[in-house]
Scaffold this active site. Structure first.
Site, short mmCIF file in Angstrom:
data_model
loop_
_atom_site.label_atom_id
_atom_site.label_comp_id
_atom_site.label_asym_id
_atom_site.label_seq_id
_atom_site.Cartn_x
_atom_site.Cartn_y
_atom_site.Cartn_z
N ARG A 1 3.02 6.01 -3.19
CA ARG A 1 4.35 6.65 -4.08
C ARG A 1 4.42 6.56 -5.17
NH1 ARG A 1 3.99 5.75 1.73
NH2 ARG A 1 5.24 7.01 2.90
N LYS B 1 0.93 -1.29 -0.05
CA LYS B 1 -0.01 0.06 -0.14
C LYS B 1 0.87 1.08 0.05
CE LYS B 1 -3.12 0.76 3.55
NZ LYS B 1 -3.07 2.17 4.09
N SER B 2 1.92 1.33 0.60
CA SER B 2 2.82 2.46 1.12
C SER B 2 3.55 2.90 -0.39
CB SER B 2 3.61 2.30 1.93
OG SER B 2 2.99 2.24 3.31
N LYS C 1 -4.61 6.08 14.70
CA LYS C 1 -4.68 5.34 13.35
C LYS C 1 -6.10 5.50 12.80
CE LYS C 1 -0.39 4.55 13.02
NZ LYS C 1 0.42 5.31 11.95
N ASP D 1 1.77 -1.08 12.09
CA ASP D 1 0.60 -1.64 11.47
C ASP D 1 0.26 -3.09 11.71
OD1 ASP D 1 0.15 1.02 10.10
OD2 ASP D 1 0.73 0.34 8.37
N ARG E 1 -6.40 2.31 17.98
CA ARG E 1 -6.10 0.85 17.95
C ARG E 1 -5.66 0.28 19.35
NH1 ARG E 1 -3.54 0.39 11.94
NH2 ARG E 1 -5.57 0.14 10.91
N GLN F 1 4.54 9.18 7.06
CA GLN F 1 3.55 10.27 6.26
C GLN F 1 4.22 11.65 6.63
OE1 GLN F 1 -0.11 8.98 7.97
NE2 GLN F 1 -0.10 7.19 6.84
C1 S3P Z 1 2.18 4.78 6.13
C2 S3P Z 1 2.94 5.41 7.58
C3 S3P Z 1 2.37 4.87 8.67
C4 S3P Z 1 1.51 3.61 8.51
C5 S3P Z 1 0.45 3.71 7.45
C6 S3P Z 1 1.10 3.85 6.18
C7 S3P Z 1 3.00 5.27 4.96
O1 S3P Z 1 1.95 5.96 9.38
O2 S3P Z 1 0.70 3.48 9.83
O3 S3P Z 1 -0.48 3.02 7.57
O4 S3P Z 1 2.69 4.90 3.93
O5 S3P Z 1 3.70 6.45 5.04
P1 S3P Z 1 2.62 7.03 10.09
O6 S3P Z 1 3.52 7.61 9.05
O7 S3P Z 1 1.58 8.27 10.57
O8 S3P Z 1 3.26 6.29 11.36
#
Ligand code: S3P
Length: 446
Positions: free
Chosen positions: A29, A24-25, A353, A326, A357, A178
């Site tokens: 990007r 997903k991340s 989150k 996560d 959580r 993030q």
């Molecule tokens: C993510 C960063 C994480 C994670 C989220 C995805 C990302 O959050 O919990 O599911 O893709 O950069 P944080 O950066 O707020 O910790």
């Protein structure tokens, strides 16, 4: 609303799973950074979940052409200065995706047009001061909503046009990929940014920026980005395969560890070292896991073999937390059937989150007829407790819904998990894999 009913059964698996969806991340990007290149990029195995498709749609609204050809996404970059206004009166809609709103706000903060960005009810309750602080420190003009019960700022966010942004040397108050990524994206429009993190967070933005030729460096917990005129894909014909999402794979790794007489192989899973600590935690809990290197390209990939195991609990705290942030919901399910006490600390970030959580985990464990002690930044969970038949409402949190379902399957108990639509935000084929494994459940619309 989707409801999942799990029936009593004995789970034993002997199979290979090759359909863990893309990370997903990384998929977010790919759409964002691909859109900022001078030329095009091809990505395969992109996660086609609601969250990532919202990022894709917003980049398209900003003028980037993103098309699908033979299962591959072709992103025609418009260059750093080529984005266009989505149009007046348009609110860019991230749905449920915190990653989309935080990263895209960093990008929009540097543009010469105005934009408004928001999302669903859950997003409208997510704190944004963490990105607004550094971005306004760079000269961005962002306003959001306040609430009587909070000092934070919430979406919708209105981002005013700017001519330029300033350099920044910023110490993040919390480890957050993030926030780091929002500053890096805005930093593409400055001469220099440096960011210090209290702990390492995931580095997918840095890796893809580096691949596109950015002058980005990491020394310990400091990341620096120097000005460059453009981002360029060095090899537009090469297909960049997004690895399988390790956070999604963990649900099936956990089920495989907990089920009896099981041997499961999961192929093509991401093994980025800022993301893979949950596997080490399970190994530390004496889970029988073997990693075999599959490829070592822009993002390393492994195949993982998992066998049923007798688990022993461990403490999860300190600098490992951002790496497993996560995975803590599903690790708590493992903790419940391990010997000894699982202690989780330093994880206060879990409170902001998709749901709070820590509370959601406590509610799940108690719904399962088991006991747990809650702390501000974690919990203590006594292992060896038997999961009883249960009912659980995920509250719209995808990872809580999947953790509850896996917990019920592993324990072989009957359970009803409400509010499962949210699973599509990160793992659209979750139920398909459960079906392929021959597990006994039904999903009904109500
Ligand atoms: C993510 C960063 C994480 C994670 C989220 C995805 C990302 O959050 O919990 O599911 O893709 O950069 P944080 O950066 O707020 O910790």
């Amino acid at each position: 609303m989707l409801i999942c009913r799990i029936f009593p059964q004995k789970v034993s698996l002997n199979t290979s799973i090759s359909s863990i969806p893309g990370d997903k991340s990384i998929s977010h990007r790919a759409f964002i950074l691909g859109g900022l290149c001078e030329n095009s990029s091809r990505f395969s195995h992109i996660l086609e979940s609601e969250d990532c498709l919202n990022t894709c749609k917003i980049m398209q609204q900003l003028g980037v052409s993103i098309t699908k050809e033979n299962g591959q996404y072709v992103v025609e970059g418009r260059g750093l200065r080529g984005l266009q206004s989505p149009g007046t009166g348009i609110t860019l809609d991230v749905g449920n995706s915190g990653t989309s709103i935080r990263l895209l706000t960093g990008l929009l903060a540097a543009q010469s047009f105005e934009s408004v960005i928001s999302g669903d009810i859950s997003i409208q309750g997510r704190p944004m001061k963490r990105i607004i602080d550094p971005l306004t420190g760079m000269g961005a003009r962002i306003s959001g909503q306040s609430r009587p019960d909070s000092e934070d700022i919430f979406p919708p966010l209105r981002i005013q046009p700017v001519d330029s942004l300033n350099d920044i040397d910023y110490a993040l108050p919390m480890a957050s990929a993030q926030v780091k990524s929002a500053v890096l994206l805005a930093g593409l429009y400055t001469d220099h940014v440096s960011i210090d993190e209290p702990e390492h967070s995931r580095d997918h933005t840095e890796r893809l920026l580096q691949y596109y030729g950015a002058a980005i460096n990491s020394y310990g917990k400091r990341v620096t980005l120097q000005n460059m005129e453009s981002l360029k894909n060095p090899n537009p014909e090469q297909v960049l395969r997004v690895p399988g999402d390790i956070s999604s794979a963990l649900f099936f790794i956990a089920l495989s560890v907990l089920a009896k007489k099981t041997f499961v192989e999961l192929t093509g899973i991401g093994d980025n070292q800022t993301r893979n600590a949950a596997l080490d935690c399970i190994t530390r809990m004496r889970g029988r896991i073997r990693k075999n290197r599959a490829s070592d390209t822009w993002e390393p990939t492994i195949n993982v073999e998992v066998q049923s195991s007798e688990l022993f609990n461990t403490q999860l705290s300190g600098d490992v937390i951002p790496n497993i942030i996560d995975e803590i919901p599903i690790l708590s399910i493992l903790g419940l059937s391990a010997k000894g006490t699982m202690k989780v600390r330093d994880a206060e970030e879990l409170r902001v989150k998709e749901s709070d959580r820590i509370s959601s985990i406590v509610r799940l464990i108690e719904a399962m007829g088991c006991s747990i002690t809650e702390y501000v930044d974690g919990f203590d969970l006594e292992g060896g407790q038997d999961i009883q038949p249960f009912y659980y409402d995920s509250g719209g949190d995808h990872r809580m819904a999947m953790s509850a379902i896996i917990g019920a399957l592993a324990a072989g108990v009957e359970a009803t998990v409400e509010n499962c639509d949210c699973i599509a935000t990160s793992f659209p084929n979750f139920f398909d894999i459960l079906k392929e494994l021959g597990l006994s459940f039904e999903v009904i619309e109500q």
